[in-house]
Design an enzyme around this catalytic site. Structure first.
Site: not given
Ligand code: BG6
Length: 423
Positions: A133, A249
């Site tokens: 980055y 997340h």
């Molecule tokens: C990503 C992770 O940010 O999110 C992954 O690095 C994960 O490991 C993914 O599988 C999950 O995203 P989604 O949208 O498929 O729930």
């Protein structure tokens, strides 16, 4: 729509993220008319020695038109038209010549399409590992900044490994770009059902009084994937499940569930409220953490031998404020798990399913139909695809990309939020 001329620069253009998520998102917006053909140019930058056609061929496999993306009906001619907008430039990330070449090509197209005085914007998408980055940021700053319009730089998590490394990255990036120019993407914030949380909570008065320690016993935020690292073991092993999905997340989802009503829906008001939640999260108790690793993780050849990186974690977060004091927020995340769901009887459960198949349902105890006065648990169910027939739910990346084009940082992570989430 139709404002000025836009250059989109995707670094890491030949990588997985770019191919599977970024270009398809841009394509979908293109198909829906958000990127008028004569007002946009796309540049892919990466190290691999590819021709324009090589990259276009690679990308074409991932471009699909969604059923409802209007006014397009068949994908092929649109995909070809879209691909013709993409120019590939190959170069290393740490050497200035590549960026000088990139700048020349961008300027060439800007002059051709926007003239000398037209309004222009540049959107730099770093679909890259965080280790590069800073070098990319420095070179963008030195050689590729738009001097007659806006610049926006999009970064993907992980934004560091811990508080120190994250702060260091933030301050170095902060020395290069203003906070308004930095878009830290957390794609969960682009998911339909995640965005719905704000509306659900703050547009339904019936929910307001229930949404607190007085009525809620516990909150569970559960992320289950039924597949493992699948070749991403090199990246994953360095971070583990906590840094991969929980710190970002799931903590973002927690903030949206727990935050107070923002003064307005402006980006700063929303992010201020999320920050307040994070500031009230107590230190994690060791006794409330469970870590695990799925059988077979070490068989992935991209995973270092003997690794003890967790692929499963269960963590209790406690928010010490008036609304949530005493309510555990149980966060569970795991890769390569089955889809079994636990269920307890006799209580009201409110489930918001983010994926797959977005749904919200509330479990009630009701009378079992029949002569007996016996009870059963049933659901009041809102399954999006059943309720909104024919609707196509936009991809998270598509929605977030549109926000970046519009300069809306509402669904992006602010620097102080990031810092507090590590703290
Ligand atoms: C990503 C992770 O940010 O999110 C992954 O690095 C994960 O490991 C993914 O599988 C999950 O995203 P989604 O949208 O498929 O729930």
């Amino acid at each position: 729509k139709g404002e000025g001329y836009l250059s989109i620069i995707v670094f890491g253009a030949s990588g997985d993220l770019a191919k599977k998520k970024i270009f398809p998102a841009i394509f979908s917006l293109y198909c829906q008319g958000f990127l008028p053909h004569d007002k946009v140019q796309i540049f892919g930058y990466a190290r691999s020695a590819l021709t324009n056609n090589d990259l276009r061929d690679q990308l074409s496999r991932y471009l699909h038109v969604r059923a409802k993306a209007q006014p397009m009906t068949s994908s092929l001619p649109h995909a070809e038209r879209f691909l013709s907008l993409i120019t590939y430039i190959s170069g290393p990330y740490n050497v200035e010549e590549g960026y000088q070449k990139l700048e020349q090509v961008i300027v060439h197209h800007e002059m051709l399409r926007a003239g000398k005085d037209g309004q222009t914007g540049r959107l730099f998408y770093l679909a890259l590992p965080p280790s590069v980055y800073l070098q990319v940021g420095r070179n963008i700053k030195a050689y590729c900044m738009n001097t007659r319009g806006w610049n926006r730089v999009v970064l993907e998590k992980p934004f560091g490994k811990d508080l120190d490394s994250s702060n260091q990255l933030s301050s170095e990036l902060g020395g290069l770009f203003a906070e308004e120019q930095i878009y830290r993407i957390d794609h969960y914030l682009g998911k339909e059902a995640v965005q719905n949380l704000l509306v659900l909570r703050f547009s339904n008065r019936i929910i307001q009084p229930l949404w607190s320690r007085d009525h809620v016993d516990n909150v569970q935020i559960v992320f289950k994937e039924d597949f493992g690292t699948e070749g991403r073991g090199g990246y994953f092993d360095e971070y583990g499940i906590v840094r991969d999905v929980i710190q970002n997340h799931l903590v973002q989802v927690l903030c949206l569930i727990a935050m107070e009503k923002p003064a307005s829906l402006s980006p700063e008001c929303i992010r201020d409220e999320k920050l307040k939640v994070l500031k009230c999260v107590e230190g994690i108790r060791h006794s409330e953490v469970v870590l695990g690793q799925y059988d077979g993780y070490l068989d992935d050849p991209t995973v270092p031998k003997g690794s003890n990186t967790p692929t499963f974690a269960s963590i209790v977060l406690r928010i010490c404020n008036e609304r949530w004091d005493g309510v555990p927020f149980i966060i569970k995340a795991g890769k390569a798990l089955d889809r079994r769901k636990g269920q307890r009887r006799g209580r009201n459960e409110f489930v918001i399913r983010l994926q797959p198949a977005e749904a919200m349902y509330m479990k009630f105890t009701v009378k079992r139909p029949g002569l007996d006065m016996s009870t059963t648990q049933s659901e009041m169910d809102l399954s999006f695809l059943q309720r909104y027939k024919g609707i196509v739910i936009p991809e998270a990346y598509e929605r977030l990309f549109l926000d970046i084009m519009r300069g809306d940082q509402k669904h992006f992570v602010r620097r102080d939020e990031l810092e507090t989430s590590f703290g």
